[in-house]
Design a protein around this motif. Sequence first.
Motif, PDB file in Angstrom:
ATOM      1  N   LEU A  13       0.863  -1.178   0.000  1.00 26.05           N
ATOM      2  CA  LEU A  13       0.000   0.000   0.000  1.00 26.05           C
ATOM      3  C   LEU A  13       0.898   1.225   0.000  1.00 26.05           C
ATOM      4  CD1 LEU A  13      -2.590  -0.839   2.823  1.00 26.05           C
ATOM      5  CD2 LEU A  13      -3.001  -0.909   0.375  1.00 26.05           C
ATOM      6  N   ASP A  14       0.484   2.259  -0.728  1.00 19.66           N
ATOM      7  CA  ASP A  14       1.258   3.490  -0.657  1.00 19.66           C
ATOM      8  C   ASP A  14       1.048   4.100   0.729  1.00 19.66           C
ATOM      9  OD1 ASP A  14      -0.890   5.766  -0.836  1.00 19.66           O
ATOM     10  OD2 ASP A  14      -1.419   4.338  -2.428  1.00 19.66           O
ATOM     11  N   GLU A  57     -10.307  -9.178  11.893  1.00 25.13           N
ATOM     12  CA  GLU A  57      -9.590 -10.230  11.181  1.00 25.13           C
ATOM     13  C   GLU A  57      -9.068  -9.708   9.838  1.00 25.13           C
ATOM     14  OE1 GLU A  57     -12.306 -13.529  10.934  1.00 25.13           O
ATOM     15  OE2 GLU A  57     -12.306 -13.790  13.113  1.00 25.13           O
ATOM     16  N   ALA A  58      -9.872  -8.904   9.163  1.00 24.59           N
ATOM     17  CA  ALA A  58      -9.441  -8.330   7.883  1.00 24.59           C
ATOM     18  C   ALA A  58      -8.248  -7.405   8.091  1.00 24.59           C
ATOM     19  CB  ALA A  58     -10.596  -7.569   7.228  1.00 24.59           C
ATOM     20  N   MET A  59      -8.288  -6.580   9.133  1.00 22.40           N
ATOM     21  CA  MET A  59      -7.176  -5.663   9.402  1.00 22.40           C
ATOM     22  C   MET A  59      -5.920  -6.442   9.795  1.00 22.40           C
ATOM     23  SD  MET A  59      -7.938  -2.534   8.825  1.00 22.40           S
ATOM     24  CE  MET A  59      -8.930  -3.047   7.448  1.00 22.40           C
ATOM     25  N   ALA A  60      -6.092  -7.571  10.474  1.00 21.36           N
ATOM     26  CA  ALA A  60      -4.937  -8.385  10.884  1.00 21.36           C
ATOM     27  C   ALA A  60      -4.232  -8.987   9.675  1.00 21.36           C
ATOM     28  CB  ALA A  60      -5.374  -9.474  11.846  1.00 21.36           C
ATOM     29  N   ARG A  61      -4.961  -9.126   8.566  1.00 22.28           N
ATOM     30  CA  ARG A  61      -4.326  -9.625   7.353  1.00 22.28           C
ATOM     31  C   ARG A  61      -3.519  -8.538   6.655  1.00 22.28           C
ATOM     32  NH1 ARG A  61      -9.387 -12.315   7.074  1.00 22.28           N
ATOM     33  NH2 ARG A  61     -10.236 -10.802   5.610  1.00 22.28           N
ATOM     34  N   VAL A  62      -3.727  -7.287   7.037  1.00 22.06           N
ATOM     35  CA  VAL A  62      -3.027  -6.167   6.425  1.00 22.06           C
ATOM     36  C   VAL A  62      -1.902  -5.651   7.330  1.00 22.06           C
ATOM     37  CG1 VAL A  62      -3.276  -3.790   5.583  1.00 22.06           C
ATOM     38  CG2 VAL A  62      -5.072  -5.458   5.125  1.00 22.06           C
ATOM     39  N   PHE A  63      -2.182  -5.529   8.628  1.00 18.59           N
ATOM     40  CA  PHE A  63      -1.226  -4.932   9.558  1.00 18.59           C
ATOM     41  C   PHE A  63      -0.731  -5.934  10.576  1.00 18.59           C
ATOM     42  CE2 PHE A  63      -3.843  -1.345   8.171  1.00 18.59           C
ATOM     43  CZ  PHE A  63      -2.863  -0.465   7.798  1.00 18.59           C
ATOM     44  N   VAL A  64       0.468  -5.672  11.080  1.00 16.04           N
ATOM     45  CA  VAL A  64       1.006  -6.405  12.223  1.00 16.04           C
ATOM     46  C   VAL A  64       0.567  -5.621  13.446  1.00 16.04           C
ATOM     47  CG1 VAL A  64       3.090  -7.154  13.396  1.00 16.04           C
ATOM     48  CG2 VAL A  64       2.989  -7.177  10.891  1.00 16.04           C
ATOM     49  N   TRP A  65      -0.191  -6.222  14.348  1.00 20.25           N
ATOM     50  CA  TRP A  65      -0.696  -5.482  15.526  1.00 20.25           C
ATOM     51  C   TRP A  65       0.398  -5.280  16.523  1.00 20.25           C
ATOM     52  CZ3 TRP A  65      -4.929  -3.202  14.346  1.00 20.25           C
ATOM     53  CH2 TRP A  65      -5.952  -3.844  13.649  1.00 20.25           C
TER      54      TRP A  65
END
Length: 65
Positions: A13-14, A57-65
């Motif tokens: 992602l930019d 769950e969707a955000m966890a696939r994008v970011f490392v918490w």
Amino acid sequence: MSVQWKLREGVNLDDATACNVSKIACALKSLSIYTRLAMESEDAPEDLQTIVDEGLEAMARVFVW
């Protein structure tokens, strides 16, 4: 503005988009806390918890918490 988030490996992602999506992720985490508290007092419908969990769950696939 300093970067407060870290993308998962393989996610591209930019910076501007990642920053905006990270704001959504923070909002979802806050909503999750609120929902869990509301569920304890039975003030929230069960489907709200499901929706919040799916968003997290969707955000966890994008970011490392």
